[in-house]
Enzyme design. Sequence first.
Site, mmCIF file in Angstrom:
data_model
loop_
_atom_site.group_PDB
_atom_site.id
_atom_site.type_symbol
_atom_site.label_atom_id
_atom_site.label_comp_id
_atom_site.label_asym_id
_atom_site.label_seq_id
_atom_site.Cartn_x
_atom_site.Cartn_y
_atom_site.Cartn_z
ATOM 1 N N GLU A 15 3.028 -8.962 -1.966
ATOM 2 C CA GLU A 15 2.980 -7.729 -1.788
ATOM 3 C C GLU A 15 1.503 -7.032 -2.158
ATOM 4 O O GLU A 15 1.002 -7.340 -2.970
ATOM 5 C CB GLU A 15 3.871 -6.883 -2.793
ATOM 6 N N ALA A 55 4.434 3.408 1.678
ATOM 7 C CA ALA A 55 5.635 4.291 0.984
ATOM 8 C C ALA A 55 6.977 3.703 0.826
ATOM 9 O O ALA A 55 7.517 3.864 0.166
ATOM 10 C CB ALA A 55 5.532 5.795 1.485
ATOM 11 N N ASN A 79 1.648 -4.698 3.028
ATOM 12 C CA ASN A 79 1.381 -3.504 2.363
ATOM 13 C C ASN A 79 2.497 -2.532 2.891
ATOM 14 O O ASN A 79 2.400 -1.944 4.258
ATOM 15 C CB ASN A 79 -0.071 -2.906 2.693
ATOM 16 N N HIS A 112 8.505 1.920 -2.097
ATOM 17 C CA HIS A 112 9.078 2.704 -3.280
ATOM 18 C C HIS A 112 10.411 2.842 -2.921
ATOM 19 O O HIS A 112 11.216 3.455 -4.030
ATOM 20 C CB HIS A 112 8.246 4.055 -3.459
ATOM 21 N N HIS A 164 -1.573 -3.530 -2.173
ATOM 22 C CA HIS A 164 -1.621 -2.215 -2.076
ATOM 23 C C HIS A 164 -3.166 -2.083 -2.558
ATOM 24 O O HIS A 164 -3.770 -2.673 -3.209
ATOM 25 C CB HIS A 164 -0.894 -1.288 -3.303
ATOM 26 N N LEU A 165 -3.616 -1.075 -1.707
ATOM 27 C CA LEU A 165 -5.243 -0.754 -1.769
ATOM 28 C C LEU A 165 -5.245 0.026 -3.271
ATOM 29 O O LEU A 165 -6.255 -0.539 -4.085
ATOM 30 C CB LEU A 165 -5.610 0.211 -0.612
ATOM 31 N N SER A 166 -4.577 0.941 -3.431
ATOM 32 C CA SER A 166 -4.678 1.611 -4.886
ATOM 33 C C SER A 166 -3.991 0.943 -5.803
ATOM 34 O O SER A 166 -3.025 0.253 -5.523
ATOM 35 C CB SER A 166 -4.315 3.088 -4.642
ATOM 36 N N ARG A 169 -0.781 6.009 -10.781
ATOM 37 C CA ARG A 169 -0.603 7.149 -9.978
ATOM 38 C C ARG A 169 0.555 7.858 -10.269
ATOM 39 O O ARG A 169 1.331 7.684 -11.396
ATOM 40 C CB ARG A 169 -0.641 6.596 -8.481
ATOM 41 N N ASP A 196 15.842 -6.256 1.652
ATOM 42 C CA ASP A 196 16.799 -7.017 1.996
ATOM 43 C C ASP A 196 16.195 -7.984 2.948
ATOM 44 O O ASP A 196 16.515 -9.240 3.069
ATOM 45 C CB ASP A 196 17.919 -6.297 2.584
ATOM 46 N N ARG A 212 -7.707 9.169 5.826
ATOM 47 C CA ARG A 212 -6.609 9.268 4.915
ATOM 48 C C ARG A 212 -7.105 9.327 3.490
ATOM 49 O O ARG A 212 -7.095 8.039 2.986
ATOM 50 C CB ARG A 212 -5.620 8.347 5.090
ATOM 51 N N TYR A 245 -7.929 5.644 -0.895
ATOM 52 C CA TYR A 245 -7.599 4.608 0.019
ATOM 53 C C TYR A 245 -9.042 3.779 0.478
ATOM 54 O O TYR A 245 -9.059 2.788 1.061
ATOM 55 C CB TYR A 245 -6.668 4.670 0.981
ATOM 56 N N PRO A 298 3.679 2.709 7.030
ATOM 57 C CA PRO A 298 3.437 3.967 7.480
ATOM 58 C C PRO A 298 2.003 4.471 7.003
ATOM 59 O O PRO A 298 1.681 4.490 5.383
ATOM 60 C CB PRO A 298 4.705 4.788 6.975
ATOM 61 N N ASN A 299 1.335 5.246 7.791
ATOM 62 C CA ASN A 299 0.385 5.980 7.561
ATOM 63 C C ASN A 299 -0.977 5.119 7.387
ATOM 64 O O ASN A 299 -2.029 5.674 7.205
ATOM 65 C CB ASN A 299 0.454 7.118 6.456
ATOM 66 N N ARG A 317 5.509 6.192 -7.438
ATOM 67 C CA ARG A 317 4.909 5.174 -6.842
ATOM 68 C C ARG A 317 4.753 3.767 -8.152
ATOM 69 O O ARG A 317 4.587 2.887 -7.696
ATOM 70 C CB ARG A 317 3.488 5.314 -6.499
#
Length: 158
Positions: free
Chosen positions: A108, A87, A84, A90, A110-112, A117, A97, A27, A32, A19-20, A121
């Site tokens: 997995e 959200a 990625n 978390h 993540h950019l950040s 943070r 599952d 954004r 990011y 998402p996003n 997160r």
Amino acid sequence: MELNIDATNTKRILVLHGPNLNLLGTREPEIYGSLTLNAINEKLRERAKELGVDEIEFLQSNFEGALVEAIQKARGRYDFIILNAAALTHYSIALRDAIAAVPVPVIEVHLSNIHKREEFRHKSVISPVVLGQICGFGVDSYIAALEIATRKLQRDSK
Ligand code: DQA
């Protein structure tokens, strides 16, 4: 000259964005970065070509169910997933599952750096069921995941 294509040696990678992430570029660029999602995918496509990856596909969705289905359908279709989960990382037990249910290895990303943070997160509910997590390097988190996936597939095919 005859091309000797070894079907067991093909490398097919699925990149999933949660998402996003379709809003990347505009954004929160201070967190990011300024690359759009298309630009990230293009960089991955280029690197995949250099690494001899046979197939790299991309899917972004704002819907948990669409990502769950993509993971379910990856069985037998892809050799690796780079995820990625944004959200959903978390809190999505459904995503966790799905990863646990399907025998396709997941990295997995993540950019950040989620660990430096907000506290909410820091926890990833998917980390216990993935091969490993790479975070904090912007687009290079994805590139590193692609390189590791390719290296692993090369080693495993020997
Ligand atoms: C993110 C980190 C998440 O906490 C956040 O919800 C995102 C993006 C990252 O790539 O840094 O949407 O996964």
